[in-house]
Design an enzyme around this catalytic site. Structure first.
Site, PDB file in Angstrom:
ATOM      1  N   GLU A  59      -1.691 -22.616  41.608  1.00 17.72           N
ATOM      2  CA  GLU A  59      -1.641 -21.237  42.125  1.00 17.72           C
ATOM      3  C   GLU A  59      -1.192 -21.206  43.592  1.00 17.72           C
ATOM      4  O   GLU A  59      -0.471 -20.296  44.019  1.00 17.72           O
ATOM      5  CB  GLU A  59      -3.028 -20.595  41.940  1.00 17.72           C
ATOM      6  CG  GLU A  59      -3.404 -19.462  42.872  1.00 17.72           C
ATOM      7  CD  GLU A  59      -2.685 -18.156  42.562  1.00 17.72           C
ATOM      8  OE1 GLU A  59      -1.762 -18.176  41.747  1.00 17.72           O
ATOM      9  OE2 GLU A  59      -3.054 -17.152  43.179  1.00 17.72           O
ATOM     10  N   THR A  99       2.401 -11.275  46.406  1.00 17.22           N
ATOM     11  CA  THR A  99       1.142 -11.500  47.123  1.00 17.22           C
ATOM     12  C   THR A  99       1.396 -11.982  48.555  1.00 17.22           C
ATOM     13  O   THR A  99       0.753 -11.515  49.491  1.00 17.22           O
ATOM     14  CB  THR A  99       0.271 -12.519  46.355  1.00 17.22           C
ATOM     15  OG1 THR A  99       0.004 -11.972  45.075  1.00 17.22           O
ATOM     16  CG2 THR A  99      -1.038 -12.793  47.059  1.00 17.22           C
TER      17      THR A  99
HETATM   18  N1  HSE Z   1      -7.038 -11.874  47.042  1.00 16.90           N
HETATM   19  C1  HSE Z   1      -5.603 -11.943  47.100  1.00 16.90           C
HETATM   20  C2  HSE Z   1      -5.071 -10.869  47.986  1.00 16.90           C
HETATM   21  C3  HSE Z   1      -4.896 -11.675  45.807  1.00 16.90           C
HETATM   22  O1  HSE Z   1      -5.562  -9.752  47.890  1.00 16.90           O
HETATM   23  O2  HSE Z   1      -4.128 -11.128  48.724  1.00 16.90           O
HETATM   24  C4  HSE Z   1      -5.231 -12.380  44.654  1.00 16.90           C
HETATM   25  O3  HSE Z   1      -5.541 -13.720  44.798  1.00 16.90           O
END
Ligand code: HSE
Length: 318
Positions: free
Chosen positions: A128, A182
């Site tokens: 990931e 992301t």
């Molecule tokens: N927590 C991460 C974010 C996304 O909001 O950037 C998912 O892993």
């Protein structure tokens, strides 16, 4: 040939940026693995990615997860990987995490299940990390283990807790078909947060955990508020405020951004309410001619699993 399925996830749950996530039933990714005699890990086929994913093992989330596990176990035989992407990219549903998790679970089964699911976490995170640019597990952990997961700490090692899941808790997810990566959605966040926001977020996260232990859905609803990321990310999401109004009008306990978006989620008490909320959310985007997809299910408490084992199937059939 062994195939594993790993479900999509809703990360953050508003009050738990990078530390909370839950699994849903659908969509999800499938990864198949088989031994080869080349003494190396390779990706032989990728379906459903529109040609976007690299075949190079070191740049592919599923490839890295398998390679990392394979190396750790010092396997002699090589592994062929087939990836079936059944989830959209950049959707906020943990697409890259699901591929990494399905790959780790399938490879572990191929190797005779030497590791527990929990022990596979680090290998899936290795995969990931290459996609998201950060070692966070709020998608990987719930996709692997199912349910609602709290990552209490990442350092010096991951300390995670599987939180109680209220029996009638449903999650409706709407995915407006725009892509938000992301990495980019993280770059727009401020590095420092005001003390008053930290206080509010801390109170809400504690309230959320208490609500799950006490099965108190009203407290859960009050606690799922995001003062850290939502103010910066919501403007990137089409009709965010209208969809929120629709979900709350339909009786949602809570509403927010799924992971880094653009998907949005609503939690609700029971199947009937979640179906009603799904209809209202979908209608809101349809009215604005925004193409979208809806996923509606209970919280998935099972997580990733092996779905076909070719050799076993043959044995069972004869
Ligand atoms: N927590 C991460 C974010 C996304 O909001 O950037 C998912 O892993």
């Amino acid at each position: 040939m062994i195939t594993a399925f790993a479900p999509a996830t809703v990360a953050n749950l508003n009050c738990g940026f990078d530390v909370l996530g839950l699994a849903i039933d659908k969509p999800g990714d499938e990864v198949s693995v088989a031994f080869n005699d080349l003494g190396a890990v390779r990706i032989v086929e990728i379906e459903g990615d529109g040609g976007k994913l690299p075949y190079e093992v070191a740049r592919n989330t599923a490839g890295i997860a398998v390679h990392s596990l394979w190396k750790h176990l010092q396997m002699e035989k090589g592994v062929d990987i087939v990836i079936r992407k059944k989830m959209p990219f950049g959707s906020g549903l943990g697409s890259s995490a699901a591929s990494a998790v399905a790959a780790a679970v399938a490879a572990n089964a191929l190797f005779g299940n030497p590791l527990t699911k929990r022990e596979l976490l680090d290998f899936a995170i290795d995969g990931e990390a290459v996609a998201s640019g950060a070692r966070h597990a709020d998608n990987v952990a719930p996709s692997l283990l199912g349910g609602i997961v709290l990552l209490r700490s990442y350092q010096p090692q991951i300390d995670l807790l599987q939180l109680p899941v209220p029996n009638n808790l449903y999650c409706t997810v709407i995915y407006p078909k725009v892509e938000i990566l992301t990495k980019e959605a993280r770059n727009i966040l401020p590095e420092k947060i005001p003390l008053k926001d930290a206080i509010q977020q801390t109170g809400n996260l504690a309230g959320c955990v208490a609500a799950l232990y006490q099965n108190d859905l009203a407290l859960l609803g009050r606690s799922l508020v995001d003062v850290l990321a939502e103010p910066y990310r919501a403007p990137l999401i089409p009709e965010f405020q209208r969809v929120r109004q629709a979900a709350l009008y339909g009786g949602a306990l809570a509403f927010g951004i799924s992971g880094s978006g653009p998907s949005m989620f609503a939690l609700s008490d029971g199947a009937a309410k979640s179906a009603q909320i799904a209809g209202l959310m979908e209608k809101t985007l349809n009215n604005k001619q925004i193409d979208c997809q809806i996923f509606n299910s209970k919280v998935n408490v099972e997580g990733a699993k092996v779905i076909t084992n070719y050799e076993l199937r043959i044995t069972n059939n004869f």
